[in-house]
Design an enzyme around this catalytic site. Structure first.
Site, PDB file in Angstrom:
ATOM      1  N   ILE A 104      42.993  44.360  58.874  1.00  0.00           N
ATOM      2  CA  ILE A 104      43.452  44.862  60.170  1.00  0.00           C
ATOM      3  C   ILE A 104      44.081  46.249  60.010  1.00  0.00           C
ATOM      4  O   ILE A 104      43.716  47.183  60.727  1.00  0.00           O
ATOM      5  CB  ILE A 104      44.434  43.856  60.827  1.00  0.00           C
ATOM      6  N   THR A 130      43.148  38.721  53.610  1.00  0.00           N
ATOM      7  CA  THR A 130      41.856  39.407  53.496  1.00  0.00           C
ATOM      8  C   THR A 130      41.149  39.106  52.173  1.00  0.00           C
ATOM      9  O   THR A 130      39.938  39.250  52.078  1.00  0.00           O
ATOM     10  CB  THR A 130      42.067  40.932  53.712  1.00  0.00           C
ATOM     11  N   ALA A 179      34.890  34.556  54.547  1.00  0.00           N
ATOM     12  CA  ALA A 179      34.015  35.744  54.543  1.00  0.00           C
ATOM     13  C   ALA A 179      32.944  35.713  55.632  1.00  0.00           C
ATOM     14  O   ALA A 179      31.965  36.448  55.560  1.00  0.00           O
ATOM     15  CB  ALA A 179      33.353  35.928  53.168  1.00  0.00           C
ATOM     16  N   ILE A 180      33.151  34.895  56.655  1.00  0.00           N
ATOM     17  CA  ILE A 180      32.111  34.770  57.698  1.00  0.00           C
ATOM     18  C   ILE A 180      32.362  35.762  58.827  1.00  0.00           C
ATOM     19  O   ILE A 180      33.487  35.911  59.305  1.00  0.00           O
ATOM     20  CB  ILE A 180      32.118  33.344  58.306  1.00  0.00           C
ATOM     21  N   HIS A 231      31.791  35.580  62.189  1.00  0.00           N
ATOM     22  CA  HIS A 231      31.432  34.503  63.129  1.00  0.00           C
ATOM     23  C   HIS A 231      30.693  35.077  64.341  1.00  0.00           C
ATOM     24  O   HIS A 231      30.907  36.229  64.745  1.00  0.00           O
ATOM     25  CB  HIS A 231      32.694  33.796  63.625  1.00  0.00           C
ATOM     26  N   SER A 282      41.870  33.331  61.873  1.00  0.00           N
ATOM     27  CA  SER A 282      40.429  33.380  62.135  1.00  0.00           C
ATOM     28  C   SER A 282      40.167  33.452  63.635  1.00  0.00           C
ATOM     29  O   SER A 282      40.865  32.788  64.399  1.00  0.00           O
ATOM     30  CB  SER A 282      39.762  32.141  61.542  1.00  0.00           C
ATOM     31  N   CYS A 342      31.111  42.683  31.345  1.00  0.00           N
ATOM     32  CA  CYS A 342      31.073  41.331  31.921  1.00  0.00           C
ATOM     33  C   CYS A 342      29.631  40.848  31.842  1.00  0.00           C
ATOM     34  O   CYS A 342      28.772  41.346  32.562  1.00  0.00           O
ATOM     35  CB  CYS A 342      31.567  41.365  33.373  1.00  0.00           C
ATOM     36  N   CYS A 392      28.371  37.823  32.466  1.00  0.00           N
ATOM     37  CA  CYS A 392      27.897  36.941  33.554  1.00  0.00           C
ATOM     38  C   CYS A 392      27.376  37.751  34.720  1.00  0.00           C
ATOM     39  O   CYS A 392      26.326  37.470  35.273  1.00  0.00           O
ATOM     40  CB  CYS A 392      29.027  36.045  34.065  1.00  0.00           C
ATOM     41  N   CYS A 404      35.233  38.474  29.199  1.00  0.00           N
ATOM     42  CA  CYS A 404      35.450  39.916  29.390  1.00  0.00           C
ATOM     43  C   CYS A 404      36.892  40.336  29.682  1.00  0.00           C
ATOM     44  O   CYS A 404      37.213  41.510  29.632  1.00  0.00           O
ATOM     45  CB  CYS A 404      34.538  40.453  30.487  1.00  0.00           C
TER      46      CYS A 404
HETATM   47  C1  LIG Z   1      41.605  30.218  54.699  1.00  0.00           C
HETATM   48  C2  LIG Z   1      41.175  31.311  55.642  1.00  0.00           C
HETATM   49  C3  LIG Z   1      39.859  31.385  56.089  1.00  0.00           C
HETATM   50  C4  LIG Z   1      39.476  32.391  56.982  1.00  0.00           C
HETATM   51  N1  LIG Z   1      38.143  32.549  57.274  1.00  0.00           N
HETATM   52  C5  LIG Z   1      37.762  33.560  58.094  1.00  0.00           C
HETATM   53  C6  LIG Z   1      36.389  33.802  58.345  1.00  0.00           C
HETATM   54  O1  LIG Z   1      35.505  33.212  57.730  1.00  0.00           O
HETATM   55  N2  LIG Z   1      36.069  34.746  59.260  1.00  0.00           N
HETATM   56  C7  LIG Z   1      37.011  35.458  59.935  1.00  0.00           C
HETATM   57  O2  LIG Z   1      36.648  36.242  60.800  1.00  0.00           O
HETATM   58  N3  LIG Z   1      38.313  35.313  59.649  1.00  0.00           N
HETATM   59  C8  LIG Z   1      38.714  34.388  58.731  1.00  0.00           C
HETATM   60  N4  LIG Z   1      40.022  34.232  58.409  1.00  0.00           N
HETATM   61  C9  LIG Z   1      41.004  35.111  59.033  1.00  0.00           C
HETATM   62  C10 LIG Z   1      41.039  36.467  58.361  1.00  0.00           C
HETATM   63  O3  LIG Z   1      41.039  36.351  56.958  1.00  0.00           O
HETATM   64  C11 LIG Z   1      42.307  37.170  58.822  1.00  0.00           C
HETATM   65  O4  LIG Z   1      42.347  37.153  60.228  1.00  0.00           O
HETATM   66  C12 LIG Z   1      42.368  38.623  58.360  1.00  0.00           C
HETATM   67  O5  LIG Z   1      42.168  38.719  56.972  1.00  0.00           O
HETATM   68  C13 LIG Z   1      43.731  39.163  58.747  1.00  0.00           C
HETATM   69  O6  LIG Z   1      43.927  40.391  58.136  1.00  0.00           O
HETATM   70  P1  LIG Z   1      45.342  41.101  58.187  1.00  0.00           P
HETATM   71  O7  LIG Z   1      45.122  42.479  57.737  1.00  0.00           O
HETATM   72  O8  LIG Z   1      45.966  40.873  59.527  1.00  0.00           O
HETATM   73  O9  LIG Z   1      46.256  40.266  57.204  1.00  0.00           O
HETATM   74  P2  LIG Z   1      46.423  40.370  55.620  1.00  0.00           P
HETATM   75  O10 LIG Z   1      45.128  40.493  54.930  1.00  0.00           O
HETATM   76  O11 LIG Z   1      47.285  39.215  55.246  1.00  0.00           O
HETATM   77  O12 LIG Z   1      47.195  41.732  55.413  1.00  0.00           O
HETATM   78  C14 LIG Z   1      48.548  41.896  55.692  1.00  0.00           C
HETATM   79  C15 LIG Z   1      49.083  42.888  54.698  1.00  0.00           C
HETATM   80  O13 LIG Z   1      50.429  43.228  55.037  1.00  0.00           O
HETATM   81  C16 LIG Z   1      51.158  43.409  53.830  1.00  0.00           C
HETATM   82  N5  LIG Z   1      52.576  43.280  54.117  1.00  0.00           N
HETATM   83  C17 LIG Z   1      53.246  42.178  54.535  1.00  0.00           C
HETATM   84  N6  LIG Z   1      54.568  42.450  54.671  1.00  0.00           N
HETATM   85  C18 LIG Z   1      54.742  43.764  54.358  1.00  0.00           C
HETATM   86  C19 LIG Z   1      55.866  44.617  54.296  1.00  0.00           C
HETATM   87  N7  LIG Z   1      57.091  44.186  54.586  1.00  0.00           N
HETATM   88  N8  LIG Z   1      55.686  45.906  53.916  1.00  0.00           N
HETATM   89  C20 LIG Z   1      54.450  46.375  53.592  1.00  0.00           C
HETATM   90  N9  LIG Z   1      53.339  45.581  53.622  1.00  0.00           N
HETATM   91  C21 LIG Z   1      53.478  44.303  54.000  1.00  0.00           C
HETATM   92  C22 LIG Z   1      50.609  42.281  52.962  1.00  0.00           C
HETATM   93  O14 LIG Z   1      50.893  42.479  51.595  1.00  0.00           O
HETATM   94  C23 LIG Z   1      49.133  42.313  53.285  1.00  0.00           C
HETATM   95  O15 LIG Z   1      48.410  43.171  52.418  1.00  0.00           O
HETATM   96  C24 LIG Z   1      40.430  33.283  57.481  1.00  0.00           C
HETATM   97  C25 LIG Z   1      41.747  33.234  57.004  1.00  0.00           C
HETATM   98  C26 LIG Z   1      42.102  32.290  56.053  1.00  0.00           C
HETATM   99  C27 LIG Z   1      43.472  32.325  55.460  1.00  0.00           C
END
Ligand SMILES: Cc1cc2nc3c(=O)[nH]c(=O)nc-3n(C[C@H](O)[C@H](O)[C@H](O)COP(=O)(O)OP(=O)(O)OC[C@H]3O[C@@H](n4cnc5c(N)ncnc54)[C@H](O)[C@@H]3O)c2cc1C
Length: 480
Positions: free
Chosen positions: A13, A42, A47-48, A50, A340, A401, A403, A443
């Site tokens: 995001i 992330t 990884a879908i 949708h 998600s 690596c 593999c 590796c």
């Molecule tokens: C099990 C699972 C399955 C999923 N499957 C899917 C799927 O198949 N398809 C789909 O569309 N979505 C899926 N999702 C949802 C998707 O992964 C998330 O909606 C998306 O990754 C959200 O991204 P983000 O950047 O909001 O959060 P994050 O990737 O969590 O990023 C937030 C970032 O903020 C940083 N941060 C936090 N606090 C601070 C701070 N105080 N100061 C500085 N940095 C900070 C963290 O370190 C992190 O890097 C799934 C999620 C999960 C957990």
């Protein structure tokens, strides 16, 4: 210096928002508390991309999921991100489940999902031979696809950086204060940074960030854990589609997901937890996966299971994505509760925030470059290209690596790239060294030595994934 926009968090995001904002004449800083981008949700998801069949009608989740799915096709061309076009099957077994499947089909139509259709078991089993014999009716979703989530986040962030954005890792936001024009952020309890606007993309920690500045936070993050099994690439040809069971109030349930590099994911489970960092796998979780996957397929080769992992969804008490400007502080934006389908919706979330929520009139840059230069991996090269590559740089001839056939040159590039990294996990994320059958057994030591050599650090200082996670603690063998 006062930044126009500070983005907190560099998951998918924060990365897509940085790229979207970098189209405009504003200076942007992305802050990340970890020593790498994309280490939160992330890196640990299904990884879908949708289709948009599942989110409730007329929600931001449904609208942005369907839009985001389409936007990935453009991102694929501009950023050369990997996409596997599998299509999806939602599986119903028996009359009761068929009723729910029909409702889901109508929801897909209302949500404007591309070309959903209903198949009989006989039609579907030709395309998916291991489909459970209990299946009676299938919802086919041809626009479902799969990507490599953190590679997408890296590509967006690198593209934003090439368009003028600044990225600062190891920078945890520990305080925020409102000042006359904008905000002062405290980093790691000491450094101060000023910003006119802040965008909170902190994933599971978004509510904690919000409490730093707001009295009345309108959402709470309720962390929801999902556990997975990973099958080796040898399982590649067994399953052709993303296979979904019918959704429940716990989410989309355990899935079978072919991955872009040939592995197969089985999972995730769904359980609310208190600790936002509890990423361990459990016996109960693994047993749940093995039980639930029987709703989809008749056979899973568990002897090909090479590892397990878990991710934590940033589910929230607000029943949708929470993308709003703060009602208490103008210029503070929440992009929260992004569970998600947040990976799918990410590019559409970024566009929605910048074009519809941010009210400031932004001027477009004339010279914004949407493209990211892509270098073929050794694995992707033709034989002629491989010969030439080795002739030009002999490090291509040294396979580190075995593999995944990753060469010394690719690892060195991963260490020194725009978003370079000097940890074992960071190199695995970028170059895939250690992602194969042996999981780094062969590796990891070699990668460790390369990191030490390239960064001029002693071997004992090399970390596994973040600060203070060294692999080598002391010598375990007595030298003769
Ligand atoms: C099990 C699972 C399955 C999923 N499957 C899917 C799927 O198949 N398809 C789909 O569309 N979505 C899926 N999702 C949802 C998707 O992964 C998330 O909606 C998306 O990754 C959200 O991204 P983000 O950047 O909001 O959060 P994050 O990737 O969590 O990023 C937030 C970032 O903020 C940083 N941060 C936090 N606090 C601070 C701070 N105080 N100061 C500085 N940095 C900070 C963290 O370190 C992190 O890097 C799934 C999620 C999960 C957990």
């Amino acid at each position: 210096m006062i930044y126009d926009y500070v983005i907190i968090g560099s998951g998918i995001i924060g990365a897509t928002i940085a790229r979207e904002l970098s189209k405009y004449k504003v200076n942007i800083l992305v802050l990340e508390k970890e020593n790498d981008a994309a280490n939160g949700q992330t890196i640990a998801n299904s990884a879908i991309i949708h289709s948009g069949h599942d989110p409730k009608e007329n929600t931001l989740k449904s609208k942005l999921c369907v839009e985001g799915n389409l936007m990935y096709d453009k991102m694929e061309k501009e950023l050369t991100i990997p996409i596997l076009r599998t299509g999806g099957f939602v599986v119903a077994r028996g009359k009761d489940e068929e009723k729910v499947l029909d409702e889901l089909y109508h929801r897909a139509l209302t949500n404007n999902v591309t070309d959903p259709s209903i198949l009989s078991f006989d039609e579907a089993v030709i395309l998916e031979p291991l489909l459970t014999k209990d299946a009676t009716k299938i919802l086919s979703l041809p626009s479902t696809k799969v990507t490599y989530p953190w590679a997408v986040a890296f590509a967006c962030l690198e593209n934003a950086i090439s368009n003028g954005t600044t990225f600062q890792k190891n920078s945890e936001v520990t305080g925020i204060e409102k000042i006359e024009i904008g905000f002062t952020l405290t980093i790691n309890f000491k450094e101060k940074i000023q910003a006119k606007n802040i965008i909170n993309c902190a994933g599971v920690f978004a509510d904690q960030i919000a409490y730093m500045i707001e009295k009345d936070v309108k959402y709470q993050i309720k962390p929801r854990k999902g556990e997975y099994l990973v099958l080796d690439r040898k399982a590649k040809s067994l399953y052709n589609h993303v296979l979904y069971a019918l959704p429940t109030d716990q989410g989309k349930g355990v899935l079978v997901v072919p991955q872009v590099h040939g592995n197969v994911l089985i999972g995730p489970t769904s359980s609310f937890i208190d600790d936002k960092s509890l990423l361990s796998n459990t016996r109960d979780g693994i047993n749940q996966i093995k039980k639930d996957v029987k709703r989809l397929v008749d056979h899973v080769p568990y002897d090909l299971n090479i590892r397990t992992f878990a991710g934590i969804r940033a589910s929230s008490t607000f029943d949708d994505f929470y993308i709003k400007e703060s009602s208490e502080h103008k210029g503070f934006y929440h992009v929260a509760g992004i569970d998600s389908p947040g990976l799918t919706a990410a590019p559409a979330i970024a566009k929605y925030l910048v074009e519809e929520i941010i009210k400031e009139k932004l001027d477009k840059k004339e010279n914004w470059n949407p493209f990211l230069k892509h270098k073929k991996t050794f694995h992707q090269m033709t034989n002629e290209e491989k010969v030439k590559a080795i002739k030009d740089d002999k490090r291509y001839g040294n396979i580190i690596c075995k593999c995944e056939k990753i060469t010394e040159k690719e690892i060195v590039d991963a260490i020194h790239g725009t978003l370079g990294n000097d940890t074992i996990k960071g190199i695995r994320k970028r170059a895939r060294a250690g992602s194969g059958l042996c999981q780094g057994g062969y590796c990891e030591g070699l990668v460790l030595k390369l990191i030490a050599r390239e960064t001029n650090q002693p071997l004992k200082k090399i970390n596994y994934y973040g600060t203070d996670t060294p692999i080598l603690v002391k010598e375990s063998k007595v030298k003769s």
